[in-house]
Design an enzyme around this catalytic site. Sequence first.
Site, PDB file in Angstrom:
ATOM      1  CE  LYS A 171     -11.110 -19.388 -18.289  1.00 12.25           C
ATOM      2  NZ  LYS A 171     -10.720 -19.979 -16.984  1.00 12.25           N
ATOM      3  CB  SER A 187     -12.786 -17.836 -14.417  1.00 13.97           C
ATOM      4  OG  SER A 187     -11.717 -18.727 -14.693  1.00 13.97           O
ATOM      5  CB  SER A 218     -11.418 -21.470 -13.231  1.00 14.64           C
ATOM      6  OG  SER A 218     -11.569 -20.336 -12.443  1.00 14.64           O
TER       7      SER A 218
HETATM    8  N1  GLN Z   1     -12.408 -18.615  -8.468  1.00 11.96           N
HETATM    9  C1  GLN Z   1     -11.001 -18.635  -8.219  1.00 11.96           C
HETATM   10  C2  GLN Z   1     -10.460 -17.241  -8.297  1.00 11.96           C
HETATM   11  O1  GLN Z   1     -11.214 -16.364  -8.475  1.00 11.96           O
HETATM   12  C3  GLN Z   1     -10.334 -19.540  -9.169  1.00 11.96           C
HETATM   13  C4  GLN Z   1     -10.103 -18.945 -10.481  1.00 11.96           C
HETATM   14  C5  GLN Z   1      -9.466 -19.881 -11.439  1.00 11.96           C
HETATM   15  O2  GLN Z   1      -9.334 -21.085 -11.193  1.00 11.96           O
HETATM   16  N2  GLN Z   1      -9.021 -19.343 -12.569  1.00 11.96           N
HETATM   17  O3  GLN Z   1      -9.290 -17.020  -8.200  1.00 11.96           O
END
Ligand code: GLN
Length: 466
Positions: free
Chosen positions: A73, A148, A172
């Site tokens: 990532k 994400s 994410s």
């Molecule tokens: N979707 C969650 C957020 O927007 C989690 C993001 C993540 O785990 N990096 O914060």
Amino acid sequence: MINYGDFLKKIQNKETTCVDFTNEILDKIEKNKHLNIFISVCKEKALAQASESDKRFSDGNPRKLEGMIVAIKDNISTKGIRTTCASRMLENFEPIYDATAVERLIAEGAVIIGKTNLDEFAMGSSNETSYFGNVLNPLNTEYTPGGSSGGSAAAVAAGLCHVALGSDTGGSVRQPAAFCGTIGLKPTYGRISRWGLVAFASSLDQIGILASDTADTARVLDVISGADTKDSTCANVPPSHTFDNLHKLREKFAFGVVSDELLNNCSEDIVRAYSYYVDKLKSIGGEPKEISFTNPSIWIPTYYILATAEASSNLSRYDGVRYGFRAEGEGDFVARTRSEGFGMEVKRRIMLGTFVLSSGYYDAYYTKAQKARRLIYNDYNRIFKEVDVLLMPTTPTPPFKIGEKINDPIAMYYSDFFTISANLAAIPALSFPAGTAANGLPIGLQLQSKHFDEHLLLQLTNALSK
Ligand code: GLN
């Protein structure tokens, strides 16, 4: 999808070489460019590593992950390879060191194939907030791959790597894994060093693993976990020893079943998959026990106060002075750098976080959220005195379409309903593929356990997949 076990057999039978296989994958990445999965592809470096792997195999001394194709990532530092966080702010940023997780992968012979797309600074659940454009779900390009870590999940689902690293602050790794039909493991907080993981919300962030099967997940976990003097929040415990013990599931275990009330938040497809897997867990030795959370409605507000507070502090380092993007022209370039360098969602989080930390509001929001977090933590401690693992949905709905939620941040935030409590309680959680929804796309369910029981999550998932 591809897996490392099959690849090793082909290597042993001399049906392929690491260099040939890496070239095949590079071609496949090129053919799937329209999915927008990779921000950078590391062709030369990957081929150099692959050729070293071929040498190791022919010398008869392969390392633990020799020739394994791994995607990273793009918020995890890679020495000399652009690490953008999918932000204009870091569009041309080249770190001078590898993240500890990456360093350990390379030391065991992994081939780093490229850097995957994500929501900007890992803020989002659909990959639509990336400065480099959204990722398409390889299983149906009208849908998001989740986020994400959407690029990492899509890379595994499309067979463009054996394993991918992601990061999980509130879901994410697990949510995109569910949307793409892969395994997604978020380990215990402190299980894997965060050194080199670009900070979003430091008390919640954890590097996670996406893969097509439990064996590959375990192989990588065993290599990248364990204490690290460079990260003081990394637990001082030995690395996991899961791959060799994958088949050693205990005969009997107790598992938690959540109340119907909680499942009311889910679509029919998810509820059906849930009850199917309750039966399946029983069939492999599980004794079900209904558990209840004290107050699940505090999960989302607690997370979005703490995560934004930490993000507003962490992201103050991007000021156009030290590194990254710097706005042109005279005058207050710091303000302009931040206005032009960050996207909408990141700005929303910085403003929210700055607000909840401001004097006068600090106690009402931030302090209160810290107390709420402790209640969630205690709730899980109580539950794991009663059961060994907990079965939970990963997401309330199957994958949604591109554009469906991007203009409704609150709806988007609620797609993390089932994942964020694990981050708040610092426990490990794993999403596994659990069938197909009416729209033809995958469904994921989640197993959660007490701290440092990743091996149990993997053993169970392995037994369930039989
Ligand atoms: N979707 C969650 C957020 O927007 C989690 C993001 C993540 O785990 N990096 O914060």
